[in-house]
Design a protein around this motif. Structure first.
Motif, PDB file in Angstrom:
ATOM      1  N   GLN A  92       0.823  -1.193   0.022  1.00 24.13           N
ATOM      2  CA  GLN A  92       0.059  -0.071  -0.029  1.00 24.13           C
ATOM      3  C   GLN A  92       0.874   1.345  -0.066  1.00 24.13           C
ATOM      4  N   HIS A  93       2.038   1.319   0.860  1.00 22.40           N
ATOM      5  CA  HIS A  93       2.865   2.378   0.982  1.00 22.40           C
ATOM      6  C   HIS A  93       3.608   2.531  -0.565  1.00 22.40           C
ATOM      7  N   VAL A  94       4.181   1.522  -0.982  1.00 25.02           N
ATOM      8  CA  VAL A  94       4.795   1.701  -1.978  1.00 25.02           C
ATOM      9  C   VAL A  94       3.902   1.958  -3.135  1.00 25.02           C
ATOM     10  N   ASN A  95       2.695   1.548  -3.492  1.00 31.10           N
ATOM     11  CA  ASN A  95       1.903   1.962  -4.284  1.00 31.10           C
ATOM     12  C   ASN A  95       1.657   3.401  -4.304  1.00 31.10           C
ATOM     13  N   HIS A  96       1.435   4.179  -3.179  1.00 33.07           N
ATOM     14  CA  HIS A  96       0.849   5.214  -2.786  1.00 33.07           C
ATOM     15  C   HIS A  96       2.440   6.275  -3.384  1.00 33.07           C
ATOM     16  N   LEU A  97       3.593   5.882  -3.089  1.00 36.94           N
ATOM     17  CA  LEU A  97       4.688   6.618  -3.466  1.00 36.94           C
ATOM     18  C   LEU A  97       4.891   6.556  -4.919  1.00 36.94           C
TER      19      LEU A  97
ATOM     20  N   ALA B  42       4.941   9.135 -16.523  1.00 37.52           N
ATOM     21  CA  ALA B  42       5.015   8.153 -17.540  1.00 37.52           C
ATOM     22  C   ALA B  42       3.803   7.000 -17.559  1.00 37.52           C
ATOM     23  N   GLU B  43       2.750   7.340 -16.483  1.00 39.16           N
ATOM     24  CA  GLU B  43       1.788   6.194 -16.543  1.00 39.16           C
ATOM     25  C   GLU B  43       2.123   4.899 -16.445  1.00 39.16           C
ATOM     26  N   MET B  44       3.319   4.380 -15.640  1.00 36.63           N
ATOM     27  CA  MET B  44       3.839   3.018 -15.808  1.00 36.63           C
ATOM     28  C   MET B  44       3.229   2.416 -14.468  1.00 36.63           C
ATOM     29  N   PHE B  45       3.227   1.133 -14.364  1.00 39.05           N
ATOM     30  CA  PHE B  45       2.748   0.500 -13.348  1.00 39.05           C
ATOM     31  C   PHE B  45       3.696  -0.976 -13.246  1.00 39.05           C
ATOM     32  N   VAL B  46       3.465  -1.491 -11.966  1.00 40.83           N
ATOM     33  CA  VAL B  46       4.276  -2.670 -11.715  1.00 40.83           C
ATOM     34  C   VAL B  46       3.362  -3.725 -11.123  1.00 40.83           C
ATOM     35  N   THR B  47       3.536  -4.994 -11.429  1.00 43.61           N
ATOM     36  CA  THR B  47       2.859  -6.057 -10.595  1.00 43.61           C
ATOM     37  C   THR B  47       3.827  -6.523  -9.569  1.00 43.61           C
ATOM     38  N   ILE B  48       3.578  -6.638  -8.383  1.00 42.76           N
ATOM     39  CA  ILE B  48       4.328  -7.162  -7.429  1.00 42.76           C
ATOM     40  C   ILE B  48       3.767  -8.186  -6.507  1.00 42.76           C
ATOM     41  N   PHE B  49       4.389  -9.043  -6.397  1.00 42.57           N
ATOM     42  CA  PHE B  49       4.277 -10.101  -5.284  1.00 42.57           C
ATOM     43  C   PHE B  49       5.300 -10.208  -4.304  1.00 42.57           C
ATOM     44  N   TYR B  50       4.834 -10.167  -3.045  1.00 38.58           N
ATOM     45  CA  TYR B  50       5.664  -9.802  -1.690  1.00 38.58           C
ATOM     46  C   TYR B  50       5.244 -10.761  -0.563  1.00 38.58           C
ATOM     47  N   ALA B  51       6.136 -11.484  -0.094  1.00 37.71           N
ATOM     48  CA  ALA B  51       5.950 -12.372   1.050  1.00 37.71           C
ATOM     49  C   ALA B  51       7.106 -12.300   1.989  1.00 37.71           C
TER      50      ALA B  51
ATOM     51  N   CYS C 105       2.607   6.168  -7.279  1.00 44.26           N
ATOM     52  CA  CYS C 105       1.284   6.910  -7.805  1.00 44.26           C
ATOM     53  C   CYS C 105       1.583   8.375  -7.725  1.00 44.26           C
ATOM     54  N   LEU C 106       2.569   8.983  -6.745  1.00 38.27           N
ATOM     55  CA  LEU C 106       2.722  10.309  -6.499  1.00 38.27           C
ATOM     56  C   LEU C 106       3.302  10.941  -7.584  1.00 38.27           C
ATOM     57  N   ASP C 107       4.218  10.227  -8.206  1.00 38.63           N
ATOM     58  CA  ASP C 107       5.252  10.945  -9.226  1.00 38.63           C
ATOM     59  C   ASP C 107       5.261   9.934 -10.397  1.00 38.63           C
ATOM     60  N   ASN C 108       4.099   9.702 -11.273  1.00 37.02           N
ATOM     61  CA  ASN C 108       4.314   8.717 -12.202  1.00 37.02           C
ATOM     62  C   ASN C 108       3.849   9.199 -13.343  1.00 37.02           C
TER      63      ASN C 108
ATOM     64  N   GLY D 103      -6.061  -6.698  -4.721  1.00 35.71           N
ATOM     65  CA  GLY D 103      -5.139  -5.797  -4.944  1.00 35.71           C
ATOM     66  C   GLY D 103      -4.763  -5.471  -6.506  1.00 35.71           C
ATOM     67  N   VAL D 104      -4.509  -4.607  -6.846  1.00 41.17           N
ATOM     68  CA  VAL D 104      -4.087  -4.412  -8.271  1.00 41.17           C
ATOM     69  C   VAL D 104      -2.716  -3.940  -8.511  1.00 41.17           C
ATOM     70  N   ALA D 105      -2.252  -3.987  -9.751  1.00 40.90           N
ATOM     71  CA  ALA D 105      -1.120  -3.487 -10.010  1.00 40.90           C
ATOM     72  C   ALA D 105      -0.551  -1.847  -9.184  1.00 40.90           C
ATOM     73  N   LEU D 106       0.646  -1.736  -8.784  1.00 45.53           N
ATOM     74  CA  LEU D 106       1.019  -0.598  -8.266  1.00 45.53           C
ATOM     75  C   LEU D 106       1.388   0.366  -9.106  1.00 45.53           C
ATOM     76  N   GLY D 107       1.077   1.618  -8.913  1.00 46.20           N
ATOM     77  CA  GLY D 107       1.298   2.839  -9.802  1.00 46.20           C
ATOM     78  C   GLY D 107       0.246   3.370 -10.423  1.00 46.20           C
ATOM     79  N   VAL D 108      -0.927   2.744 -10.036  1.00 45.28           N
ATOM     80  CA  VAL D 108      -2.239   2.936 -10.969  1.00 45.28           C
ATOM     81  C   VAL D 108      -3.141   3.850 -10.116  1.00 45.28           C
ATOM     82  N   LEU D 109      -3.653   3.274  -8.824  1.00 46.51           N
ATOM     83  CA  LEU D 109      -4.752   3.559  -8.075  1.00 46.51           C
ATOM     84  C   LEU D 109      -3.890   4.256  -6.650  1.00 46.51           C
ATOM     85  N   PRO D 110      -3.906   5.417  -6.436  1.00 48.91           N
ATOM     86  CA  PRO D 110      -3.094   6.020  -5.333  1.00 48.91           C
ATOM     87  C   PRO D 110      -3.768   5.160  -4.090  1.00 48.91           C
TER      88      PRO D 110
END
Lengths: 535, 111
Positions: A237-242, A249-258, A244-247, A294-301
């Motif tokens: 959630q934090h990484v996604n928020h950050l 290029a409209e890029m996004f990233v899918t991440i699995f974190y365990a 989204c702040l300065d994106n 959860g969706v890809a990061l960088g899209v929805l703040p």
């Protein structure tokens, strides 16, 4: 810009002649005329003026002749054209001059109209040549940029294996094979603390430098936030928020974190739109982890992420991967698919993680055949190992029979996490249940709430239980063994519990300490070669 | 633990699922004694869903067997998982009950 002509001739009257003939072009700024009396002077001029377009040179000159000058011009490596001026019929010299790189020739006496035509022709060739050089340079720059992107992608990924040589409780391997055009896959792993291992895999949208930078940013953000000890969902959630702040290029990233708890085997995970990893049980069964919201990061703040957990028993392996594996295509367009990945995984139950990943990559290559790799192929595999280290657990319960099911669930989980075979777990649970039932049902003369402490310790091939209670002094080992041959209608209702405990445990000991009953019981658990434990 | 009761001809069936330990053994005891008091002579305890049994559960089965013995009745068990069967063996209880692989076989065997 004026075309710069360097005229090399030892005849003194050539300069006024040329200035006369080309005075209009010089006045209009079309031509700029430079003069030299021999090859040396010509080279000196070229040193001072670095953008001469055309060199017109005589052949026979003192000090350095025209043919030698041609050789020196080649050595300069400039983009220019040389035109040789020679006597009519001097075919040998003309041939030599052409072989040495002269672009054309004029004969003396100079026909100025012909010279004008030749110069114009040379200028057109020069322009084409300069365009080609510019494009070549741009191409080189682009390739350089891609090289840098590829280097960024590769260099930020941890690549020393084994990464934690001191650890015998897990082993892991990871690889990222970039596609020809740089993509944005990455993996990462690091210890958050001594018993928590972070596992990350991601896939950035797009390719090239922007993808590499976005990937680098995502990976760094995630690691720095993860190291603060946040749960996987909070971290995403934090990484996604950050992101989204300065994106722009409209890029996004899918991440699995365990996060893997290396002691208990509990794996807590969260996914931002990434393919769910596969779990290879030591039995050879392959499970796909259930998805978390959860969706890809960088899209929805404001995106939220879910968390789930699963237990990795010793010898179970977890494979994180990107769609470069499952979507690798053969010539007919068939995907490698999750089904093929499961088959490849299942045949690697006993492999270490490096050959396991090697086998999967090889299977992908065999499937793809001649079809070029279109996406990064990335995989990370971690396997828990049955640790030789010991483990302990303390359970505190009330003197209430309703506590029995909770204790049993804790013992089940502890046993599974440490690779104790299910049968041995069942027997230990049975013994503990009988002992606790006796204490709770018969130990207390009052209606008050009492505390019972059950400590268990697994190590050196023994599972040891110590049960401590403040009930009235009672040694359960003093009870006589029941007569199992007795006709059942004559058997007493009771007295069976301790008999069962004696049968399923290997050693029993009772002591009265500090006004407490302490019963110690232990069971031999022998290690198997596969690393598991056998009861 | 959940208890499901059924009847097939003159056989009373009590199916138990889950864990049977000291905390819920009294519930099973009530259910079995209710059947016996209601006139059951053939009692089938279907253990296909039983994951765990402690001596407290065995006691209930013994109580039921003793009560039925007095009226020439019988207690049969069916569908025992191997861990549950092991507890019965350790306790020396296996010979006390008629054991069947599953409910269908048991109903056929009890007649």
């Amino acid at each position: 810009m004026a075309v710069k002509l360097l005229i090399v001739d030892d005849e003194p009257d050539i300069e006024p002649l040329m200035r006369q003939k080309f005075r209009r072009q010089v006045r209009d700024g079309e031509y700029e005329l430079l003069f030299a009396r021999n090859g040396f002077e010509a080279l000196e001029q070229l040193r001072q003026v670095d953008d001469v377009d055309i060199v017109l040179t005589d052949i026979n000159m003192p000090e350095m002749d025209g043919l030698t000058l041609l050789v020196k011009l080649n050595e300069l490596g400039r983009v220019l054209k040389a035109i040789i001026v020679s006597a009519y019929g001097d075919m040998d010299n003309i041939r030599t001059a052409m072989n040495r790189g002269a672009a054309d020739f004029l004969t003396k006496p100079i026909d100025f109209q012909d010279m004008e035509v030749t110069v114009q022709k040379m200028l057109r060739e020069l322009e084409a040549l300069r365009n080609a050089v510019r494009e070549h340079d741009q191409l080189l720059a682009l390739r350089h940029e891609l090289d840098i992107a590829a280097q960024i992608q590769q260099s930020i990924l941890p690549a020393t294996f084994p990464p934690f040589p001191g650890r015998d409780d897990f082993e892991l391997y990871a690889t990222m094979i970039p596609a020809r055009e740089v993509g944005g896959d990455f993996y990462d792993f690091f210890l958050i603390d001594d018993t928590h291992l972070a596992l990350v895999i991601g896939d950035v949208s797009g390719k090239g430098m922007p993808a590499a930078i976005f990937m680098s940013m995502s990976r760094t953000l995630l690691k720095s936030i993860a190291l603060q000890g946040m749960s996987p969902a909070d971290c995403l959630q934090h990484v996604n928020h950050l992101l989204c702040l300065d994106n722009a290029a409209e890029m996004f990233v899918t991440i699995f974190y365990a996060i893997l708890d290396t002691e208990s085997g509990r794996l807590r995970y969260s996914s931002g739109g990434h393919n769910p990893p596969m779990l290879l049980r030591r039995s050879g069964e392959v499970e796909t982890l259930s998805r978390t919201p959860g969706v890809a990061l960088g899209v929805l703040p404001e995106a939220a992420y879910g968390v789930k957990e699963v237990i990795l028993a010793p010898d179970d392996a977890l494979l994180l991967y990107t769609d470069g594996i499952t979507e690798a295509m053969d010539a007919a367009g068939n995907l490698f698919s999750e089904a093929r990945l499961q088959i490849a995984l299942a045949r690697n139950v006993t492999s270490a993680t490096e050959p396991l990943i090697g086998d999967i990559v090889a299977a992908v290559r065999v499937h793809a055949g001649e079809t070029p790799q279109s996406d990064d192929v990335t995989a990370l595999c971690v396997r828990r190992l049955a640790s030789t280290a010991s483990a302990t657990m303390t359970i505190t319960l009330r003197n209430d029979l309703s506590e029995l099911a909770r204790v049993a669930a804790l013992i089940d989980e502890f046993g599974e996490a440490h690779g104790v075979p299910a049968h041995a777990v069942f027997e230990c649970n049975l013994a503990l249940d009988e002992v606790l039932t006796n204490i709770i049902s018969h130990g207390y003369g009052d209606e008050a709430t009492h505390e019972i402490i059950a400590r268990c310790h697994l190590g050196d091939g023994t599972w040891r239980f110590e049960i401590e209670d403040d009930a009235r002094p009672f040694n359960p080992l003093s009870a006589a063994a029941p007569d199992l041959q007795q006709p059942f209608e004559e058997r007493p209702i009771g007295g069976l519990g301790i008999h069962i405990v004696r049968r399923v445990m290997d050693e029993l000991e009772y002591k009265r300490e500090h006004d407490k009953n302490v019963l110690v019981m232990s069971k031999q658990i022998t290690r198997r070669e596969t690393g598991g434990l056998d009861g | 633990m959940t208890i499901t009761e059924a009847k097939h001809n003159d056989t009373f069936i009590v199916a138990i699922d889950g864990r049977l330990d000291a905390s819920n053994a009294p519930d099973l005891e009530r259910a079995l004694l209710k059947q016996i008091d209601g006139g059951a002579k053939k009692l089938l305890v279907d253990c296909a869903g039983l994951d765990y049994i402690s001596s407290a559960g065995l006691r209930v089965l013994l109580v039921a067997a003793k009560r039925l013995k007095t009226v020439d009745g019988t207690v049969a068990l069916s569908g025992l998982k191997h861990t549950v069967r092991e507890v019965l063996d350790i306790a020396g209880f296996s010979p006390i009950f008629r054991l069947f692989a599953d409910r269908t076989t048991a109903l056929a065997g009890l007649g």
